[in-house]
Design an enzyme around this catalytic site. Structure first.
Site, PDB file in Angstrom:
ATOM      1  N   VAL A   9       2.383   0.649  -0.289  1.00 18.59           N
ATOM      2  CA  VAL A   9       2.493   0.052  -1.620  1.00 18.59           C
ATOM      3  C   VAL A   9       1.904   1.062  -2.593  1.00 18.59           C
ATOM      4  O   VAL A   9       1.170   1.965  -2.201  1.00 18.59           O
ATOM      5  CB  VAL A   9       1.768  -1.313  -1.739  1.00 18.59           C
ATOM      6  N   SER A  10       2.223   0.894  -3.875  1.00 19.75           N
ATOM      7  CA  SER A  10       1.827   1.893  -4.864  1.00 19.75           C
ATOM      8  C   SER A  10       0.411   1.760  -5.384  1.00 19.75           C
ATOM      9  O   SER A  10      -0.215   2.740  -5.735  1.00 19.75           O
ATOM     10  CB  SER A  10       2.787   1.848  -6.051  1.00 19.75           C
ATOM     11  N   SER A  11      -0.100   0.551  -5.468  1.00 21.51           N
ATOM     12  CA  SER A  11      -1.421   0.402  -6.077  1.00 21.51           C
ATOM     13  C   SER A  11      -2.345  -0.459  -5.226  1.00 21.51           C
ATOM     14  O   SER A  11      -1.900  -1.233  -4.383  1.00 21.51           O
ATOM     15  CB  SER A  11      -1.295  -0.193  -7.483  1.00 21.51           C
ATOM     16  N   GLN A  14      -1.916  -4.274  -4.733  1.00 19.59           N
ATOM     17  CA  GLN A  14      -0.735  -4.794  -4.038  1.00 19.59           C
ATOM     18  C   GLN A  14      -1.079  -5.057  -2.568  1.00 19.59           C
ATOM     19  O   GLN A  14      -1.999  -4.465  -2.018  1.00 19.59           O
ATOM     20  CB  GLN A  14       0.432  -3.824  -4.151  1.00 19.59           C
TER      21      GLN A  14
END
Length: 181
Positions: A9-11, A14
């Site tokens: 996931v990007s952040s 998340q």
């Protein structure tokens, strides 16, 4: 033949649990996961570990292609690395299996769309920033350096390295503040 999973996931806010559960349910012997942007492979330690670990006949499983890469260049580099190890790539939610010709073709198409989506998002973000600046609302990010604190510590006789250490900033940032004074 062993199947290994990769979740991303990007952040940090998340959640990876849905991807991890899906990969385990698909039969992955191990799942590596990380919270890093997919726009680059730089700094994606878990991805590199799994790529280094692959053996001939192994399968690298992901839930969707955008979990692996957001640019066609990075995607192609990863696929080349996987193929170079004699392994294959499989996406659980998309008809991608690089051991088949159709899977390879579909992978390339999805990679192009993932990059297109990233570029559209960047364009919308830049449009929003331009609009906010025009309306006087956009202020940019908050300064992470307190110039007054840098100057105060310098006035006490501290050098650039010690100032940077005490304030938790880079030495170049200290000299930038002192040079602007």
């Amino acid at each position: 033949m062993t199947m290994y999973g990769y979740a991303r996931v990007s952040s940090v806010d998340q959640d990876l649990s849905i991807q991890i559960e899906a990969l385990k349910a698909a039969g992955c012997a191990a799942v590596r996961a990380e919270k890093k942007s997919g726009t680059s492979t730089d700094g994606r330690v878990e991805l590199q570990i799994i790529l280094d670990f692959l053996q001939p006949g192994d399968i690298l499983a992901i839930t969707r292609i955008d979990r692996l890469a957001r640019s066609i260049g990075d995607l192609q580099d990863i696929v080349r690395s996987v193929r170079g190890k004699g392994a294959s790539l499989r996406a659980l939610e998309q008809p991608i299996d690089t051991s088949t010709a159709a899977g390879k073709a579909f992978l390339d198409m999805l990679g192009v769309f993932a990059e297109f989506e990233t570029n559209l998002r960047r364009e919308r973000q830049l449009e929003g920033i331009a609009r906010a600046k025009a309306e006087g609302v956009y202020k940019g990010r908050r300064p992470s350096i307190d110039p007054a604190a840098v100057k105060e510590l310098r006035a006490r006789g501290l050098g650039g390295s010690e100032i940077a250490k005490q304030l938790g900033i880079g030495r170049a940032s200290v000299y930038r503040v002192l040079g602007a004074a």
